[in-house]
Design a protein around this motif. Structure first.
Motif, short mmCIF file in Angstrom:
data_model
loop_
_atom_site.label_atom_id
_atom_site.label_comp_id
_atom_site.label_asym_id
_atom_site.label_seq_id
_atom_site.Cartn_x
_atom_site.Cartn_y
_atom_site.Cartn_z
N UNK A 136 23.38 -118.96 15.42
CA UNK A 136 22.99 -117.54 15.41
C UNK A 136 22.08 -117.23 16.59
N UNK A 137 21.25 -118.20 16.97
CA UNK A 137 20.42 -118.03 18.16
C UNK A 137 21.30 -117.93 19.41
N UNK A 138 22.37 -118.73 19.44
CA UNK A 138 23.32 -118.63 20.55
C UNK A 138 24.00 -117.26 20.57
N UNK A 139 24.22 -116.69 19.39
CA UNK A 139 24.81 -115.35 19.31
C UNK A 139 23.87 -114.32 19.95
N UNK A 140 22.57 -114.51 19.73
CA UNK A 140 21.59 -113.63 20.36
C UNK A 140 21.71 -113.72 21.87
N UNK A 141 21.86 -114.94 22.38
CA UNK A 141 22.02 -115.13 23.82
C UNK A 141 23.26 -114.43 24.34
N UNK A 142 24.35 -114.47 23.56
CA UNK A 142 25.58 -113.79 23.97
C UNK A 142 25.35 -112.29 24.09
N UNK A 143 24.65 -111.73 23.13
CA UNK A 143 24.34 -110.29 23.17
C UNK A 143 23.46 -109.96 24.38
N UNK A 144 22.50 -110.83 24.66
CA UNK A 144 21.64 -110.61 25.82
C UNK A 144 22.46 -110.65 27.12
#
Length: 274
Positions: A136-144
């Motif tokens: 989920x933290x990686x998902x945040x990075x994708x959004x960023x």
């Protein structure tokens, strides 16, 4: 009588000169043949040395490739898990289209490599939760990454920043929608906190729980920073250029990888697996 002797010697002198010339010619022919033969042998030897060097280099390269594979250095980047509405975030790429010119572009590159694994003090069920937190933290990075690309594409123009949309796996994303997901207590931070609370409820190792909680808090904080910069640009108080400066998806991916490591997992830079 003396004159006759001189005349008799002249033919012998002429014959000797012809013989010398013939011998000299034969020596030249033999020498040339020997030189050509040596040249051919020398070229063949050079060719053999070159072929031998190439073969050894190829063998060394193959051995290094096998060694790297055995050490897990060739692990391909994995795909993300679905967690944001219909967006699966599986790393297949994104395309953005501006309302003005219809240009398209791809997502920024991702950090490569994989984090080393270590033994964890967690049960398999707890490791699964930590893996979910990391992804989920990686998902945040994708959004960023998407938000940063929109900001770059706008070239400081707020109207372009507002209107640019990104089609990612069938879901239309705008800067405003991403900012809402990334904001403090927004969708992404709330989801991360829910998972951390779930991990704590299992009685997970306190050291691991503390580390995961700290890293998750950093991810949420960085996400909120990106969101605030985007909200400011959307309301004319800031600039899309500030969004580029204050958004660091690489750092978020690194924190996600660190979370993954606490569960003894292997992280590819954009995906955690146990």
């Amino acid at each position: 009588m003396k004159q006759v002797r001189i005349n008799e010697r002249l033919p012998a002198h002429g014959n000797a000169a012809a013989e010398y010339a013939l011998v000299g010619t034969l020596i030249c022919v033999v020498s040339l043949g020997a030189l050509l033969s040596f040249s051919g042998a020398f070229s063949a030897r050079i060719s053999d040395i070159k072929s031998d060097m190439i073969a050894k280099a190829d063998k060394t390269s193959q051995e290094n490739a096998i060694r790297a594979a055995q050490m897990g250095l060739n692990t391909p980047a994995g795909s993300g898990s679905a967690c944001i509405d219909a967006w699966s975030g599986n790393g297949s790429g994104a395309t953005a289209t501006t309302g003005a010119n219809g240009n398209t572009w791809g997502l920024e590159g991702r950090p490569g490599g994989s984090a080393p694994t270590k033994e964890s003090n967690l049960t398999p069920a707890q490791e699964k939760i930590v893996t979910a937190i990391a992804n989920n933290a990686h998902e945040v990075a994708q959004l960023q990454k998407i938000l940063r690309q929109i900001a770059k594409l706008s070239r400081g123009n707020r109207e372009t920043f507002r209107k640019t949309t990104v089609v990612y796996n069938g879901t239309v994303l705008s800067a405003g929608r991403i900012a809402a997901w990334l904001k403090e207590n927004g969708y992404m931070s709330a989801r991360l906190q829910t998972l951390v609370d779930k991990l704590a409820a299992t009685g997970a190792d306190k050291g691991v729980l503390s580390e995961v909680n700290t890293l998750t808090g950093q991810v949420s904080s960085d996400a909120a920073t990106s969101s605030n910069a985007a909200q400011s640009a959307l309301t004319n108080a800031g600039s899309p250029t500030t969004v580029v400066v204050q958004t660091n998806p690489v750092k978020t991916d690194q924190n996600a990888a660190a979370i993954c490591e606490t569960a003894g997992g292997t992280d590819t830079g954009t995906r955690c697996g146990v």
